[in-house]
Scaffold this active site. Structure first.
Site, PDB file in Angstrom:
ATOM      1  N   LYS A 227       0.848  -1.198   0.000  1.00 15.49           N
ATOM      2  CA  LYS A 227       0.000   0.000   0.000  1.00 15.49           C
ATOM      3  C   LYS A 227       0.879   1.243   0.000  1.00 15.49           C
ATOM      4  CE  LYS A 227      -2.555   1.699   3.632  1.00 15.49           C
ATOM      5  NZ  LYS A 227      -2.544   3.172   3.733  1.00 15.49           N
TER       6      LYS A 227
ATOM      7  N   ASP B  68      -3.488   4.412  -2.005  1.00 15.66           N
ATOM      8  CA  ASP B  68      -4.473   4.913  -1.038  1.00 15.66           C
ATOM      9  C   ASP B  68      -4.527   6.436  -1.107  1.00 15.66           C
ATOM     10  OD1 ASP B  68      -6.266   5.042   1.028  1.00 15.66           O
ATOM     11  OD2 ASP B  68      -4.826   4.541   2.602  1.00 15.66           O
TER      12      ASP B  68
ATOM     13  N   LYS C 279      -7.535   8.206  -1.561  1.00 14.53           N
ATOM     14  CA  LYS C 279      -8.848   8.695  -1.078  1.00 14.53           C
ATOM     15  C   LYS C 279      -9.338   9.871  -1.913  1.00 14.53           C
ATOM     16  CE  LYS C 279      -8.231   7.053   3.643  1.00 14.53           C
ATOM     17  NZ  LYS C 279      -6.792   6.677   3.612  1.00 14.53           N
TER      18      LYS C 279
ATOM     19  N   ASP D  52     -13.651  14.549  -5.593  1.00 11.74           N
ATOM     20  CA  ASP D  52     -13.661  15.806  -6.349  1.00 11.74           C
ATOM     21  C   ASP D  52     -14.900  15.778  -7.239  1.00 11.74           C
ATOM     22  OD1 ASP D  52     -12.838  18.176  -7.808  1.00 11.74           O
ATOM     23  OD2 ASP D  52     -10.780  17.717  -7.239  1.00 11.74           O
TER      24      ASP D  52
ATOM     25  N   THR E 151     -12.264   6.328  10.295  1.00 13.10           N
ATOM     26  CA  THR E 151     -12.345   5.866  11.691  1.00 13.10           C
ATOM     27  C   THR E 151     -11.961   6.962  12.682  1.00 13.10           C
ATOM     28  OG1 THR E 151     -10.191   4.871  11.315  1.00 13.10           O
ATOM     29  CG2 THR E 151     -12.073   3.392  11.318  1.00 13.10           C
TER      30      THR E 151
ATOM     31  N   ARG F   7       3.206  -1.367  10.629  1.00 18.89           N
ATOM     32  CA  ARG F   7       4.303  -1.468  11.604  1.00 18.89           C
ATOM     33  C   ARG F   7       4.658  -2.867  12.082  1.00 18.89           C
ATOM     34  NH1 ARG F   7       1.584   3.358  14.801  1.00 18.89           N
ATOM     35  NH2 ARG F   7      -0.153   2.297  13.772  1.00 18.89           N
TER      36      ARG F   7
HETATM   37  O1  C5P Z   1       1.101   0.273  11.101  1.00 19.59           O
HETATM   38  P1  C5P Z   1      -0.335  -0.163  10.981  1.00 19.59           P
HETATM   39  O2  C5P Z   1      -0.497  -1.659  10.807  1.00 19.59           O
HETATM   40  O3  C5P Z   1      -1.202   0.376  12.095  1.00 19.59           O
HETATM   41  O4  C5P Z   1      -0.805   0.506   9.621  1.00 19.59           O
HETATM   42  C1  C5P Z   1      -2.131   0.416   9.178  1.00 19.59           C
HETATM   43  C2  C5P Z   1      -2.291   1.140   7.868  1.00 19.59           C
HETATM   44  O5  C5P Z   1      -3.680   1.235   7.572  1.00 19.59           O
HETATM   45  C3  C5P Z   1      -1.774   2.572   7.829  1.00 19.59           C
HETATM   46  O6  C5P Z   1      -1.344   2.859   6.497  1.00 19.59           O
HETATM   47  C4  C5P Z   1      -2.985   3.397   8.189  1.00 19.59           C
HETATM   48  O7  C5P Z   1      -2.935   4.701   7.650  1.00 19.59           O
HETATM   49  C5  C5P Z   1      -4.083   2.593   7.501  1.00 19.59           C
HETATM   50  N1  C5P Z   1      -5.409   2.808   8.082  1.00 19.59           N
HETATM   51  C6  C5P Z   1      -5.709   2.533   9.401  1.00 19.59           C
HETATM   52  N2  C5P Z   1      -6.959   2.728   9.888  1.00 19.59           N
HETATM   53  C7  C5P Z   1      -7.906   3.217   9.088  1.00 19.59           C
HETATM   54  C8  C5P Z   1      -7.634   3.513   7.764  1.00 19.59           C
HETATM   55  C9  C5P Z   1      -6.358   3.289   7.272  1.00 19.59           C
HETATM   56  O8  C5P Z   1      -4.848   2.064  10.138  1.00 19.59           O
HETATM   57  N3  C5P Z   1      -9.108   3.375   9.566  1.00 19.59           N
END
Ligand code: C5P
Length: 234
Positions: A37, A64, A66, A69, A119, A210
């Site tokens: 992603k 990603d 989003k 427009d 979220t 992460r």
């Molecule tokens: O590091 P981690 O596993 O928390 O990353 C989750 C990914 O999903 C990040 O790119 C974050 O921006 C994205 N994301 C999220 N929650 C959302 C929408 C997107 O964690 N509601």
């Protein structure tokens, strides 16, 4: 929906500040990871040409961005993203925007994913923004609209997955972040699920950042997640 290879169900979020770090991570993960992603941070720091390179190297890319427009702009931007070779593109789940993105992707392989309600929003944030519905009702309304418009998939939090699968059936692609293999740090994620639980709840793909990218051994971490996915979706 055709069966997805367990390895392809893991989408690693390349949440890194620059191209060099992204390239280093992709080369470290090697053949273990097939899907990445790329979000706004990386996209706006040279990441769009990187998307094409990843696609040319045989990787799948979830862009990603989003988008939101006027329809003409969304349609044309979506067509450009399709030409980049991305596999997934996110748009906000407004009916005009979703219709334009579906038109822009044409009959190619790009899938359009809708973000229903971010979220970071709660009911009070929606009132402040002028909405009459709370989060739960707005998510459901937009999910139904997305399905009716022909959007390919939805981004959801793990706890929304099973209800959406029940509501919309097997044909829609459901993707969830907020995944933590047991034993790994939650960080700033509040509502988390393990990979196996999310797949069992009905998710098709998991977006994980992460726990892979900041692991001491990212490749081993990715392989462990894929093994866990395989154990319930082999
Ligand atoms: O590091 P981690 O596993 O928390 O990353 C989750 C990914 O999903 C990040 O790119 C974050 O921006 C994205 N994301 C999220 N929650 C959302 C929408 C997107 O964690 N509601």
């Amino acid at each position: 929906m055709p069966k997805i290879d367990p390895r392809d169900r893991l989408i690693v979020a390349l949440d890194v500040p620059d191209l060099a770090s992204a390239e280093a991570m992709v080369s470290r993960l090697g053949d273990s990871v097939t899907f990445y992603k790329v979000g706004m941070e990386l996209a706006y720091s040279g990441g769009l040409s990187f998307v094409r390179r990843l696609a040319d190297a045989g990787k799948k890319v979830f862009l990603d961005l989003k988008l939101h427009d006027i329809p003409n702009t969304v349609e044309k931007a979506t067509a450009q993203v399709a030409d980049l070779g991305a596999s997934f593109l996110t748009v906000h789940a407004f009916p005009q925007t979703m219709k334009a993105a579906v038109k822009g992707r044409g009959a190619g392989s790009l899938k359009i994913l809708a973000v229903t309600v971010m979220t970071s929003y709660d009911d009070a944030d929606l009132v402040e923004a002028g909405y009459a519905l709370g989060v739960k009702d707005l998510v459901e309304r937009r999910a139904r609209q997305a399905h009716a418009i022909g959007v390919d998939g939805l981004i959801l939090s793990p706890e929304e997955v099973s209800a959406m699968r029940a509501l919309l059936g097997p044909d829609i692609t459901l993707i969830t972040p907020g995944i933590r293999p047991s034993g790994s740090a939650a960080g700033d994620q509040k509502r988390i699920m393990t990979p196996a639980n999310a797949i069992e709840a009905g998710a098709d793909y998991l977006v994980i950042g992460r726990p892979v990218t900041q692991a001491e051994d990212p490749k081993a971490s990715a392989e462990a997640i894929i093994a866990e996915i395989r154990s319930v979706a082999g």
